[in-house]
Design a protein around this motif. Structure first.
Motif, PDB file in Angstrom:
ATOM      1  N   THR A   8       0.673  -1.221   0.136  1.00  0.00           N
ATOM      2  CA  THR A   8       0.196   0.200   0.308  1.00  0.00           C
ATOM      3  C   THR A   8       0.671   1.277   0.257  1.00  0.00           C
ATOM      4  O   THR A   8       0.380   2.631  -0.168  1.00  0.00           O
ATOM      5  N   ALA A   9       2.019   1.080   0.508  1.00  0.00           N
ATOM      6  CA  ALA A   9       2.980   2.941   0.209  1.00  0.00           C
ATOM      7  C   ALA A   9       4.665   2.207   0.409  1.00  0.00           C
ATOM      8  O   ALA A   9       4.282   1.207   0.310  1.00  0.00           O
ATOM      9  N   PRO A  10       5.275   2.710   0.120  1.00  0.00           N
ATOM     10  CA  PRO A  10       6.753   2.165   0.033  1.00  0.00           C
ATOM     11  C   PRO A  10       8.132   2.247   0.980  1.00  0.00           C
ATOM     12  O   PRO A  10       6.965   2.581   2.204  1.00  0.00           O
ATOM     13  N   THR A  11       8.110   0.697   0.862  1.00  0.00           N
ATOM     14  CA  THR A  11       9.443   0.841   2.718  1.00  0.00           C
ATOM     15  C   THR A  11      10.499   0.717   1.989  1.00  0.00           C
ATOM     16  O   THR A  11      11.405   0.546   1.084  1.00  0.00           O
ATOM     17  N   LEU A  12      11.238   1.432   2.706  1.00  0.00           N
ATOM     18  CA  LEU A  12      12.544   1.442   3.056  1.00  0.00           C
ATOM     19  C   LEU A  12      13.303   0.857   3.355  1.00  0.00           C
ATOM     20  O   LEU A  12      13.448   0.263   4.510  1.00  0.00           O
ATOM     21  N   LEU A  13      14.256   0.052   2.490  1.00  0.00           N
ATOM     22  CA  LEU A  13      15.241  -1.404   2.923  1.00  0.00           C
ATOM     23  C   LEU A  13      16.201  -0.123   3.229  1.00  0.00           C
ATOM     24  O   LEU A  13      17.606   0.065   2.092  1.00  0.00           O
ATOM     25  N   ILE A  14      17.635  -0.279   4.818  1.00  0.00           N
ATOM     26  CA  ILE A  14      18.735   0.312   4.861  1.00  0.00           C
ATOM     27  C   ILE A  14      19.225  -1.152   5.450  1.00  0.00           C
ATOM     28  O   ILE A  14      19.129  -2.329   6.589  1.00  0.00           O
TER      29      ILE A  14
END
Length: 96
Positions: A8-14
């Motif tokens: 449903t929305a972006p996820t940031l992976l670090i």
């Protein structure tokens, strides 16, 4: 264990190593984004932040990470959250 990503929305992976290298803390993200426990997840060498809501949230966060010297794609990456709800994605650090 793999982390589930939202459609449903972006996820940031670090990468956890990159996160620590530049001295980032969870408290900084909580203060800036008012995250819940489920919106900041750590598994092995990977940190998942999101789903991120708000029109400029993701682009602002990417700009801030790049200002700290992190490189898009090498140190962090974003999943758009733009796929059908019948598809479930899981991610994990390749070094595990």
């Amino acid at each position: 264990m793999p982390l589930t990503l939202s459609h449903t929305a972006p996820t940031l992976l670090i990468k956890k190593s990159a996160f620590e290298r530049v001295g980032l803390t969870r408290a900084q993200f909580d203060e800036a984004l008012s995250l819940t426990a489920d919106e900041f997840r750590v598994e092995a060498g990977l940190i998942a932040i999101g789903p991120l809501v708000g029109e400029d949230t993701l682009s602002d966060l990417i700009a801030q990470l790049e200002e700290l010297g992190l490189a898009y794609y090498d140190d962090f990456f974003e999943f758009s959250g733009n796929w059908p709800d019948w598809l479930k994605l899981f991610v994990m650090d390749a070094g595990v």
